[in-house]
Design a protein around this motif. Structure first.
Motif, PDB file in Angstrom:
ATOM      1  N   ILE A  59       8.254   6.713   6.753  1.00 25.68           N
ATOM      2  CA  ILE A  59       8.083   7.147   8.074  1.00 25.68           C
ATOM      3  C   ILE A  59       6.597   6.741   8.403  1.00 25.68           C
ATOM      4  CG2 ILE A  59       7.302   9.414   7.497  1.00 25.68           C
ATOM      5  CD1 ILE A  59       8.694   8.149  10.994  1.00 25.68           C
ATOM      6  N   PHE A  60       5.635   7.037   7.135  1.00 24.21           N
ATOM      7  CA  PHE A  60       4.328   6.687   7.511  1.00 24.21           C
ATOM      8  C   PHE A  60       3.915   5.280   7.147  1.00 24.21           C
ATOM      9  CE2 PHE A  60       4.495  10.751   5.563  1.00 24.21           C
ATOM     10  CZ  PHE A  60       3.722  11.498   6.538  1.00 24.21           C
ATOM     11  N   SER A  61       4.903   4.346   6.361  1.00 29.38           N
ATOM     12  CA  SER A  61       4.747   2.954   6.375  1.00 29.38           C
ATOM     13  C   SER A  61       5.294   2.194   7.786  1.00 29.38           C
ATOM     14  CB  SER A  61       5.868   2.285   5.430  1.00 29.38           C
ATOM     15  OG  SER A  61       5.310   2.747   4.188  1.00 29.38           O
ATOM     16  N   PHE A  62       6.074   2.872   8.468  1.00 29.05           N
ATOM     17  CA  PHE A  62       6.472   2.554   9.720  1.00 29.05           C
ATOM     18  C   PHE A  62       5.254   2.878  10.796  1.00 29.05           C
ATOM     19  CE2 PHE A  62       8.435   3.515  14.041  1.00 29.05           C
ATOM     20  CZ  PHE A  62       8.797   2.333  14.352  1.00 29.05           C
ATOM     21  N   VAL A  63       4.540   3.819  10.764  1.00 32.17           N
ATOM     22  CA  VAL A  63       3.425   3.905  11.435  1.00 32.17           C
ATOM     23  C   VAL A  63       2.442   3.012  11.311  1.00 32.17           C
ATOM     24  CG1 VAL A  63       1.400   5.626  12.039  1.00 32.17           C
ATOM     25  CG2 VAL A  63       3.829   6.493  11.729  1.00 32.17           C
ATOM     26  N   ASP A  64       2.065   2.648   9.872  1.00 29.86           N
ATOM     27  CA  ASP A  64       1.241   1.584   9.374  1.00 29.86           C
ATOM     28  C   ASP A  64       1.584   0.512  10.227  1.00 29.86           C
ATOM     29  OD1 ASP A  64      -0.333   3.624   8.117  1.00 29.86           O
ATOM     30  OD2 ASP A  64       0.653   2.904   6.046  1.00 29.86           O
ATOM     31  N   MET A  66       3.087  -0.301  12.812  1.00 30.10           N
ATOM     32  CA  MET A  66       3.050  -0.085  14.231  1.00 30.10           C
ATOM     33  C   MET A  66       1.555  -0.504  14.582  1.00 30.10           C
ATOM     34  SD  MET A  66       5.511   2.590  15.864  1.00 30.10           S
ATOM     35  CE  MET A  66       4.820   2.284  17.462  1.00 30.10           C
ATOM     36  N   VAL A  67       0.581   0.303  13.755  1.00 34.38           N
ATOM     37  CA  VAL A  67      -0.933   0.171  13.962  1.00 34.38           C
ATOM     38  C   VAL A  67      -1.207  -1.270  13.851  1.00 34.38           C
ATOM     39  CG1 VAL A  67      -3.263   0.763  13.068  1.00 34.38           C
ATOM     40  CG2 VAL A  67      -1.343   2.644  13.365  1.00 34.38           C
ATOM     41  N   VAL A  68      -1.054  -1.691  12.720  1.00 34.92           N
ATOM     42  CA  VAL A  68      -1.371  -3.370  12.384  1.00 34.92           C
ATOM     43  C   VAL A  68      -0.890  -4.065  13.316  1.00 34.92           C
ATOM     44  CG1 VAL A  68      -1.238  -5.103  10.739  1.00 34.92           C
ATOM     45  CG2 VAL A  68      -1.625  -2.935  10.059  1.00 34.92           C
ATOM     46  N   GLY A  69       0.382  -3.837  13.600  1.00 34.65           N
ATOM     47  CA  GLY A  69       1.114  -4.845  14.887  1.00 34.65           C
ATOM     48  C   GLY A  69       0.427  -4.653  16.118  1.00 34.65           C
ATOM     49  N   ILE A  70       0.191  -3.549  16.557  1.00 32.27           N
ATOM     50  CA  ILE A  70      -0.485  -3.570  17.849  1.00 32.27           C
ATOM     51  C   ILE A  70      -2.009  -4.098  17.750  1.00 32.27           C
ATOM     52  CG2 ILE A  70      -1.335  -1.892  19.478  1.00 32.27           C
ATOM     53  CD1 ILE A  70       0.990   0.123  18.787  1.00 32.27           C
TER      54      ILE A  70
END
Length: 336
Positions: A59-64, A66-70
């Protein structure tokens, strides 16, 4: 196939590639030139060791991601604004005065929260409500879980089909294909050239589309076991179990991306099929952009030397046969 550790995503007229803490964004600007920006991002799973444990790190890798992607998407969009000199609106000026340098981070967080809420509503709760209409006819809990899962997949396919009609999304799917083809080229021991990338597959086992497919399949298995007749408890269970389902799905995706066997390939097949909706064959100019992003963060020659000894001798033989063409055009790094 041998695991390289690199991954990425498509952005507006470009590609973001990440290798460990380093990531690079390569964009084809309106004037035709490729511009590359390199930056770093340390994952929260590395900062807090306990968050890097299996079934928690997903779940935290998914958040990471998203941050880099945005961040990457925002930078790529800056080259294609309709009127860069237009005066900022009153709301924008007010937010800049209020938050200052923190504005970008706040906006990123806001976008992530809104995106998450919409995703939960559309892909988790809506299928539950639609399937509930059939509850009077289907008395099997297993049957209801399967029906809900099928509806979830149908909604996802319909969503992808709908957005793919947009011109920008069509091109983004082409860049998505070039990202996969670059990684496949390297991980199968080939020199990173336009010709070799073009001949590589546009499907890859570590794709985010495959992750979503794993989530949909794993959710069916979970909801077969976890049952309740109370509608609000069913809705609550869909929300509470998201981190658990995401954690399990991430581990399956991670395992599949690091192994190459018949069993793993069968496990990955549904996600690979779904990638047929989110990846399209790119043109050579898009492949050049993807190569520029890879080379900014990954020494593919050293990787090939370590994992595919003799690749240079094979290249020499191909050159003698006249099957290898010139390398791609150089990219221009972005200023700091």
């Amino acid at each position: 196939m041998k695991y390289s550790g690199i991954g990425g995503q498509a952005v507006i007229e470009g590609i973001m590639m990440q290798n460990g803490n380093d990531y690079a964004i390569a964009v084809r600007k309106p004037d035709g030139e490729i511009e590359v920006k390199k930056d770093t991002y340390e994952s929260v799973t590395k900062k807090v060791k306990c968050l890097g444990m299996p079934f928690i790190r997903g779940i935290f890798s998914f958040v990471d991601s998203m941050v880099v992607g945005i961040r990457a998407l925002t930078w790529s969009c800056s080259f294609f604004e309709d009127d860069e000199e237009a005066e900022a609106g009153k709301i924008e000026k007010w937010m800049e005065r209020l938050f200052g340098e923190k504005l970008e981070g706040i906006l990123t967080t806001f976008v992530m929260i809104v995106s998450f809420v919409m995703a939960v509503g559309i892909f988790m709760l809506l299928p539950l409500l639609i399937a509930g209409v059939c509850r009077r006819f289907i008395h099997s809990g297993t049957g209801m879980a399967v029906l809900e899962g099928v509806i979830r997949i149908i909604i996802f396919i319909a969503y992808i089909k709908l957005v793919s009609r947009m011109k920008d999304i069509k091109r983004t799917f082409m860049y998505h294909g070039s990202e996969h083809k670059c990684i496949n080229c390297i991980e199968h021991g080939l020199e990173l050239t336009v010709e070799n990338v073009r001949a590589s597959s546009k499907e890859h086992k570590r794709c985010g589309t495959s992750f979503i497919m794993f989530v949909m399949i794993i959710s069916i298995l979970f909801f077969m076991v976890i049952r309740t007749d109370v509608i609000w408890l069913r809705m609550l269970s869909r929300i509470i179990l998201i981190p658990v389902i995401a954690g399990v799905s991430y581990e399956l995706l991670r395992f599949a991306g690091r192994h190459d066997s018949r069993a793993v390939n069968i496990l990955s097949r549904p996600g690979m099929w779904m990638q047929g909706l989110t990846t399209t064959e790119p043109d050579d100019s898009m492949i050049e952009v993807a190569i520029a992003a890879v080379e900014a963060v990954f020494d593919w020659r050293a990787y090939l030397n370590e994992n595919f000894p003799g690749w240079q001798e094979n290249k020499a033989l191909e050159e003698e046969r006249g099957t290898v063409s010139h390398d791609h055009g150089a990219a221009v790094p972005a200023g700091e």
